[in-house]
Design a protein around this motif. Sequence first.
Motif, mmCIF file in Angstrom:
data_model
loop_
_atom_site.group_PDB
_atom_site.id
_atom_site.type_symbol
_atom_site.label_atom_id
_atom_site.label_comp_id
_atom_site.label_asym_id
_atom_site.label_seq_id
_atom_site.Cartn_x
_atom_site.Cartn_y
_atom_site.Cartn_z
ATOM 1 N N VAL A 1 0.828 -1.224 0.000
ATOM 2 C CA VAL A 1 0.000 0.000 0.000
ATOM 3 C C VAL A 1 0.853 1.261 0.000
ATOM 4 N N GLY A 2 2.151 1.127 0.252
ATOM 5 C CA GLY A 2 3.095 2.202 0.034
ATOM 6 C C GLY A 2 2.812 3.513 0.728
ATOM 7 N N GLY A 3 2.220 3.467 1.917
ATOM 8 C CA GLY A 3 1.928 4.689 2.637
ATOM 9 C C GLY A 3 0.642 5.360 2.205
ATOM 10 N N ARG A 4 -0.004 4.845 1.175
ATOM 11 C CA ARG A 4 -1.279 5.426 0.719
ATOM 12 C C ARG A 4 -2.424 5.030 1.645
ATOM 13 N N LEU A 5 -2.327 3.861 2.257
ATOM 14 C CA LEU A 5 -3.262 3.377 3.258
ATOM 15 C C LEU A 5 -2.500 3.122 4.544
ATOM 16 N N GLY A 6 -3.192 3.165 5.666
ATOM 17 C CA GLY A 6 -2.595 2.740 6.915
ATOM 18 C C GLY A 6 -2.562 1.230 6.997
ATOM 19 N N VAL A 7 -1.762 0.721 7.920
ATOM 20 C CA VAL A 7 -1.667 -0.720 8.168
ATOM 21 C C VAL A 7 -1.913 -0.955 9.650
ATOM 22 N N LYS A 8 -2.929 -1.750 9.950
ATOM 23 C CA LYS A 8 -3.251 -2.068 11.342
ATOM 24 C C LYS A 8 -2.829 -3.505 11.643
ATOM 25 N N ALA A 9 -1.985 -3.655 12.641
ATOM 26 C CA ALA A 9 -1.582 -4.971 13.114
ATOM 27 C C ALA A 9 -2.438 -5.333 14.316
ATOM 28 N N SER A 10 -3.022 -6.514 14.282
ATOM 29 C CA SER A 10 -3.933 -6.925 15.347
ATOM 30 C C SER A 10 -3.923 -8.440 15.451
ATOM 31 N N GLY A 11 -4.044 -8.922 16.685
ATOM 32 C CA GLY A 11 -4.100 -10.362 16.903
ATOM 33 C C GLY A 11 -2.825 -10.897 17.507
ATOM 34 N N GLY A 12 -2.841 -11.138 18.814
ATOM 35 C CA GLY A 12 -1.717 -11.765 19.481
ATOM 36 C C GLY A 12 -0.590 -10.839 19.875
ATOM 37 N N ILE A 13 -0.804 -9.527 19.837
ATOM 38 C CA ILE A 13 0.242 -8.567 20.227
ATOM 39 C C ILE A 13 0.074 -8.300 21.720
ATOM 40 N N ARG A 14 0.935 -8.895 22.520
ATOM 41 C CA ARG A 14 0.741 -8.870 23.972
ATOM 42 C C ARG A 14 1.887 -8.224 24.740
ATOM 43 N N THR A 15 2.967 -7.876 24.048
ATOM 44 C CA THR A 15 4.126 -7.293 24.717
ATOM 45 C C THR A 15 4.590 -6.050 23.970
ATOM 46 N N ALA A 16 5.367 -5.230 24.678
ATOM 47 C CA ALA A 16 5.941 -4.052 24.040
ATOM 48 C C ALA A 16 6.879 -4.451 22.908
ATOM 49 N N ASP A 17 7.619 -5.527 23.089
ATOM 50 C CA ASP A 17 8.530 -5.966 22.038
ATOM 51 C C ASP A 17 7.773 -6.352 20.772
ATOM 52 N N ALA A 18 6.650 -7.045 20.946
ATOM 53 C CA ALA A 18 5.843 -7.418 19.789
ATOM 54 C C ALA A 18 5.266 -6.185 19.107
ATOM 55 N N ALA A 19 4.782 -5.238 19.888
ATOM 56 C CA ALA A 19 4.240 -4.003 19.321
ATOM 57 C C ALA A 19 5.324 -3.237 18.569
ATOM 58 N N ARG A 20 6.494 -3.153 19.161
ATOM 59 C CA ARG A 20 7.616 -2.439 18.524
ATOM 60 C C ARG A 20 7.973 -3.100 17.189
#
Length: 223
Positions: free
Chosen positions: A178-197
């Motif tokens: 999507v090259g910055g034209r759309l946002g990207v949402k990550a969701s599902g199983g992100i439980r730590t700061a390291d995973a979010a980072r």
Amino acid sequence: MPDAPLTRDRVAQMVDHTLLKPEATPADVDALIAEARDLGVYAVCVSPSMLPVRAEGLTVAAVAGFPSGKHHSLIKGAEARLAVEQGAREIDMVIDVGAAVAGDYNAVLADILTVREGIGEATVLKVILESAALSDEAIVECCRAAELAGANFVKTSTGFHPAGGATAAAVRLMAGTVGGRLGVKASGGIRTADAAREMIEAGATRLGLSGTRAVLDGFAPAG
């Protein structure tokens, strides 16, 4: 890579604080909203049956066709439209994952278009691909369909599929497509700061979290 430090406040403003459990009660949603205000997140995301909610100062998101994506497109569109009428400003819709697996990307496009038409142009539309169940080719083609249909974000996962949730590899592929034209949402199983980072460094611009406090506690405050 992010061009500014990932402080707690900065990450909080990328978060959709989420409650989509089928056993959720109105009291649970009230608690979610109170916690969202305390944490300083951007949005809350709830099931459409829980609307309307009192969430002044927060963006309200609701899901459509959740979690299977196997609802008729007209039902998804109607569900999304009703959610907007009841106060949602963002809609997270699930595509027909089976159509994507079969390579029927025209069906995926038509599905997304139906929801976009149902909610109008002013509402933010996020398209959930269920990336763990798709090939890389299918992820790319679904991202292209989402962009063509006028979506604002592509999103990895519902968090309910047995194949798994977000991965950095999927986020990187989606962000590259999507090259910055759309946002990207990550969701599902992100439980730590390291995973979010890891997700943010791969290109995520929004995070869907249910254990938000635990994640944010892993980031340093600004200053």
